[in-house]
Design an enzyme around this catalytic site. Structure first.
Site, PDB file in Angstrom:
ATOM      1  N   ASP A 161       1.047  -1.137  -0.390  1.00  0.00           N
ATOM      2  CA  ASP A 161      -0.003   0.013   0.127  1.00  0.00           C
ATOM      3  C   ASP A 161       0.653   0.909   0.234  1.00  0.00           C
ATOM      4  OD1 ASP A 161      -2.365   1.849   0.638  1.00  0.00           O
ATOM      5  OD2 ASP A 161      -3.708  -0.289   0.731  1.00  0.00           O
ATOM      6  N   HIS A 221      -3.824   6.227   3.334  1.00  0.00           N
ATOM      7  CA  HIS A 221      -4.654   5.207   2.571  1.00  0.00           C
ATOM      8  C   HIS A 221      -4.477   3.568   2.994  1.00  0.00           C
ATOM      9  CE1 HIS A 221      -5.990   1.819  -0.879  1.00  0.00           C
ATOM     10  NE2 HIS A 221      -7.216   2.792  -0.310  1.00  0.00           N
ATOM     11  N   SER A 267     -11.198  -0.929  -0.637  1.00  0.00           N
ATOM     12  CA  SER A 267     -10.652  -0.546  -0.083  1.00  0.00           C
ATOM     13  C   SER A 267      -9.924  -0.830   1.495  1.00  0.00           C
ATOM     14  CB  SER A 267      -9.703   0.864  -0.205  1.00  0.00           C
ATOM     15  OG  SER A 267      -8.476   1.127  -1.065  1.00  0.00           O
TER      16      SER A 267
END
Ligand SMILES: *[C@@H]1O[C@H](CO)[C@@H](O)[C@H](O)[C@H]1NC(C)=O
Ligand SMILES: *[C@@H]1O[C@H](CO)[C@@H](O)[C@H](O)[C@H]1NC(C)=O
Ligand SMILES: *[C@@H]1O[C@H](CO)[C@@H](O)[C@H](O)[C@H]1NC(C)=O
Ligand SMILES: *[C@@H]1O[C@H](CO)[C@@H](O)[C@H](O)[C@H]1NC(C)=O
Ligand SMILES: *[C@@H]1O[C@H](CO)[C@@H](O)[C@H](O)[C@H]1NC(C)=O
Length: 795
Positions: A142, A216, A577
């Site tokens: 990620d 994220h 996600s």
């Protein structure tokens, strides 16, 4: 032969001169050679040298830069080719088996643990939350991690535990000192060479270290394995307590994504390293920007690599994509991957506005209430702004400079959600900042009738000042009517007496209720795609669903990624996600309990025990474009993940590398030679392999093209720890007759047996129809298998 194939797959892609290519060599990778640990280092070095030597002898100096050697799962490399000559030379070179052009990749919880009933079910069964997932390493590909976040540091020892298998390293760098790795974060690296070669990497913004400049990465990481019971404090308000699904699991960070997205060749390098390091589970909240074109999407470089990761025993969990609700919008498509759909939760935040006339309106806004129980004067922004400011700027309340502060102070300001909010030129955070600066009592954001109130951006931003978003057009109109009726104006139209008043209640308290999960509209939908001819595959995608909307999790206060949530340590985000790390964390719990289970066994356990009904026993619903109706397996796979049942599934459907190879050999339109070049292993002879893709031993049955009859074979293995008797119940899809043998069986501990289903087309329908097979055990195990069939013709 080889070059023809290579040219074939490259033809569509020629655009600019310089490009990054991923190249596979004919020789075996380390995984296939399975050398001893001591030899592995020597072999690896030798392979890297061979790649360099091969390139030096084939290509002109300066015409290329080698970015990576892939050695563990794949034997190959990524190079930045400066001209097309390089591409042609590689395409016709001996020993090159496969070339794939680089592709762009995209980034696709306080309440969630309770919602999934994990705290009362799965955690106690594993000896409590602290150890839940202990010894299991989850690798996250990620945007990196923020090592100082409480979700990764609280009560954690600074020394990583000793693993027998895992041997990842901790790379230091800017904002990522040596102390960043601890008992929770056990390894961290970053992969940016393709991003740098593409000229998109900005060292200031993207940070050349495992540090997460985006938010994220740490959000998905804290959801999978964040430490238990970390207070979610934003703007000094405690929204509850956050916890990962597997609070005892360890985290290995492989940063290969950046605020702008990323490249497949960097991701492939990250996966190669993660599996070499010995992670147990890979969590990918990322996907390609589109389904790769070519003979078969299943043979693109990342899918191939993930197939080898599965062969190495690593479960790969991937977000299914955010392309819903359109059908066939799946970005995670291979049968060896667990693809995750997202649900919205039934947690709601709402806020109320009480007007001086006694009316009450519901809105939303994660904001504190106005002071005390008194009413405040209301003023439209235009009535307390200077008159020489452009109208649009005034009503969106984006700049404190427009306001006459002596007039605005202490009042509730009416602002309008204009088109600028849609384009993010205006934000709700800036409305709040303006109100704070001018000393107003709060804001009421009304809807612009020209825009409507369908998609309001930024309602999950936490605010420091009182405010409410009246997302309903009727409430907005009613407020304006009340305001205009109670405001006295001079003959020139200037407001002189503000007679309208209101107060705002606390919008930060969650309310729960409703029937449970609903498939989120953005979650990508099946059926799965097969190949360049856009035929659908005999594979159910997505596999499973987990909560994905408005998930509280760790965030980066300095994030460059999202204007809305700058400066906060926790943020509420949505997307497949966010659903993916829930499944990765729960898979870690299963791995904790069953160390030897294969990736397919873990996926099967999660799928056969998933909930297909909501809390009232009714069907789970799916959000479609403008309506809600019962979900199909193409919306939610086998259903909503149910962790306490997933750790004790009774029976599993297992599969291994050999079965996936047979599956590939059965894909229509893919020739055996292409498979041999890509996978490095040829197809078994026709009489020793499955005839149809529908025979892959998955915990689902999908027949995309039923002509007459089809025999579908499954093999179950008893993992329930005792002999058990099962009854087989089939609810056939409309238009299909399903006969199953046996209809009852007794199965011993660790024993396996076949179940044969005969599908017979009885009636053509205008699309897929759905059913299920349920195996009901005498020891309370219920094993559910969704069935999806498209009847093409009766004969
Ligand atoms: C799953 O289904 C069971 C049985 O119907 C129910 O008790 C449970 O609340 C459901 N779990 C979730 C997370 O909806
Ligand atoms: C790199 O990012 C920094 C910080 O966001 C920015 O100020 C700078 O202009 C960027 N540089 C380039 C070349 O884009
Ligand atoms: C939230 O709004 C709904 C719908 O208007 C209402 O039924 C519910 O009571 C509200 N909850 C709170 C806590 O105000
Ligand atoms: C608007 O008027 C104020 C004084 O009333 C003045 O200070 C300001 O410069 C003016 N702004 C513009 C953009 O004309
Ligand atoms: C069944 O398999 C498990 C896991 O491999 C093993 O621990 C157990 O001893 C086996 N039980 C029997 C009765 O063979």
């Amino acid at each position: 032969m080889i070059s023809i194939f290579v040219i074939n797959i490259l033809v569509v892609c020629f655009t600019a001169d310089a490009k990054v290519l991923m190249v596979l060599m004919e020789d075996d990778p380390l995984l296939t050679m399975s050398p001893s640990d001591i030899d592995a280092g020597i072999y690896k070095e030798k392979m890297v040298q061979e790649h360099d030597f091969f390139l030096e002898s084939l290509l002109e100096r300066g015409s290329y830069v080698k970015l990576y050697s892939y050695t563990h799962l794949l034997n190959g490399f990524a190079i930045h080719a400066k001209n097309e000559e390089v591409v042609h030379l590689l395409g016709s070179a001996k020993r090159v088996s496969y070339i794939h052009e680089d592709m762009k990749m995209q980034k696709l919880t306080t309440y969630t643990p309770q919602l999934l009933e994990i705290n009362s079910g799965a955690w106690p069964a594993l000896g409590g939350y602290a150890g839940a997932g202990k010894g299991v390493v989850i690798g996250l590909i990620d945007t990196g991690i923020n090592p100082s976040h409480p979700s990764f540091t609280t009560g954690t020892s600074s020394t990583p535990p000793k693993f027998s298998r895992f041997k990842g390293k901790c790379v230091t760098g800017r904002q990522f000192p040596a102390s960043s790795c601890n008992a929770k974060i056990v390894a961290a690296q970053y992969f940016a060479r393709a991003a740098i070669a593409a000229g998109e990497f900005n060292a200031t913004r993207d940070v050349a270290s495992p540090f997460d400049p985006d938010g994220h990465g740490r959000q998905v990481t804290s959801t999978a394995a964040g430490i238990h019971n970390i207070p979610v404090k934003v703007n000094n308000f405690n929204y509850g307590f956050a916890s990962g699904m597997a609070p005892g699991a360890s985290i290995a960070v492989y940063k290969a994504m950046f605020p702008f997205g990323g490249y497949m060749s960097d991701v492939v390098a990250a996966v190669d390293q993660a599996v070499e390091d010995g992670v147990d589970i890979l969590s990918l909240s990322i996907g390609p920007t589109g389904v790769p074109s070519g003979t078969s999407a299943f043979l693109n470089m990342l899918e191939l690599e993930l197939l080898f990761a599965t062969k190495a025993g690593v479960l790969v969990v991937q977000a299914v994509g955010n392309g819903g609700p359109s059908p066939s919008s799946i970005l995670s498509f291979s049968p060896w991957i667990t693809s995750v759909a997202a649900s919205i939760t039934d947690r709601k935040y709402n806020s109320s506005l009480y007007l001086g006339n006694g009316q009450r309106y519901t809105g939303i806004g994660l904001a504190p209430p106005t002071m005390g129980s008194v009413h405040f004067q209301i003023a439209a922004a235009a009535d307390v702004c200077r008159r020489n400011i452009t109208a649009g700027l005034v009503e969106s309340c984006q700049s404190p400079d427009a306001f006459i502060r002596t007039l605005a102070r202490g009042k509730l300001i009416i602002c309008t959600y204009t088109f600028d909010f849609d384009t993010e030129a205006a934000t709700i955070s800036r409305v709040a900042a303006t109100v704070e600066t001018i000393g107003a009592a709060g804001f009421i954001l009304t809807m612009d009738p020209d825009i409507g109130a369908d998609q309001i951006k930024g309602t999950t931003v936490t605010l420091r000042v009182p405010g409410i978003i009246l997302y309903n057009m009727r409430s907005s109109s009613a407020l304006w009517e009340y305001y205009n009726a109670n405001t006295v104006r001079s003959t020139s139209g200037v407001a002189v007496i503000f007679g309208a008043t209101a107060r705002i209640l606390d919008g930060r308290k969650a309310s729960y209720g409703g029937k449970g999960a609903v498939v989120a509209s953005y979650s990508s939908r099946g059926p799965d795609l097969n190949n360049a001819r856009l035929e659908t595959a005999d594979v159910l995608k997505p596999n499973i669903m987990a909560p994905g909307s408005s998930i509280w999790a760790a965030w980066t206060p300095t994030s460059v990624g999202d204007e809305y949530i700058k400066g906060q340590s926790f943020a509420m985000l949505s997307g497949t996600s966010m659903a993916t790390p829930h499944v990765a964390g729960i898979a870690a719990l299963i791995k904790h309990k069953h160390r030897t289970w294969s990736p397919a066994a873990i996926t099967s356990a999660m799928m056969t025990t998933a909930n297909s009904t909501d809390r009232t026993g009714g069907p789970i619903l799916a959000q479609r474009t403008s309506r809600l109706n019962p979900a199909t397996p193409f919306d939610l796979g086998a259903g909503l993940i149910n962790p306490s049942r997933a750790i004790d599934p009774g029976l599993i459907f297992d599969a291994s590398f050999r079965h996936y190879l047979e599956f590939l050999c059965a894909v229509p339109g893919v020739d055996d030679m292409s498979i041999k070049r890509a996978v490095g292993v040829g197809c078994p002879p026709p009489d020793e392999r499955m005839e149809w893709c529908s025979d892959l031993n998955m915990a689902s049955v999908t027949v995309s093209n039923l002509v007459g009859t089809r025999k579908v074979t499954r093999r179950v293995t008893n993992v329930g720890g005792a002999e058990e008797r099962y009854r087989v119940v089939v609810r056939p899809p409309l238009g299909v007759k399903v006969s199953v043998v046996p209809t009852e069986f007794t199965i011993g501990v660790n024993a396996s047996r076949y179940i044969i289903m005969m599908m017979e087309a009885r009636q053509r329908r205008n699309g897929y129809t759905f059913g299920e097979m349920v195996l009901e055990g005498s020891r309370d195990h219920v094993v559910r298998v969704p069935i999806s069939v498209f009847v093409s013709s009766l004969l």
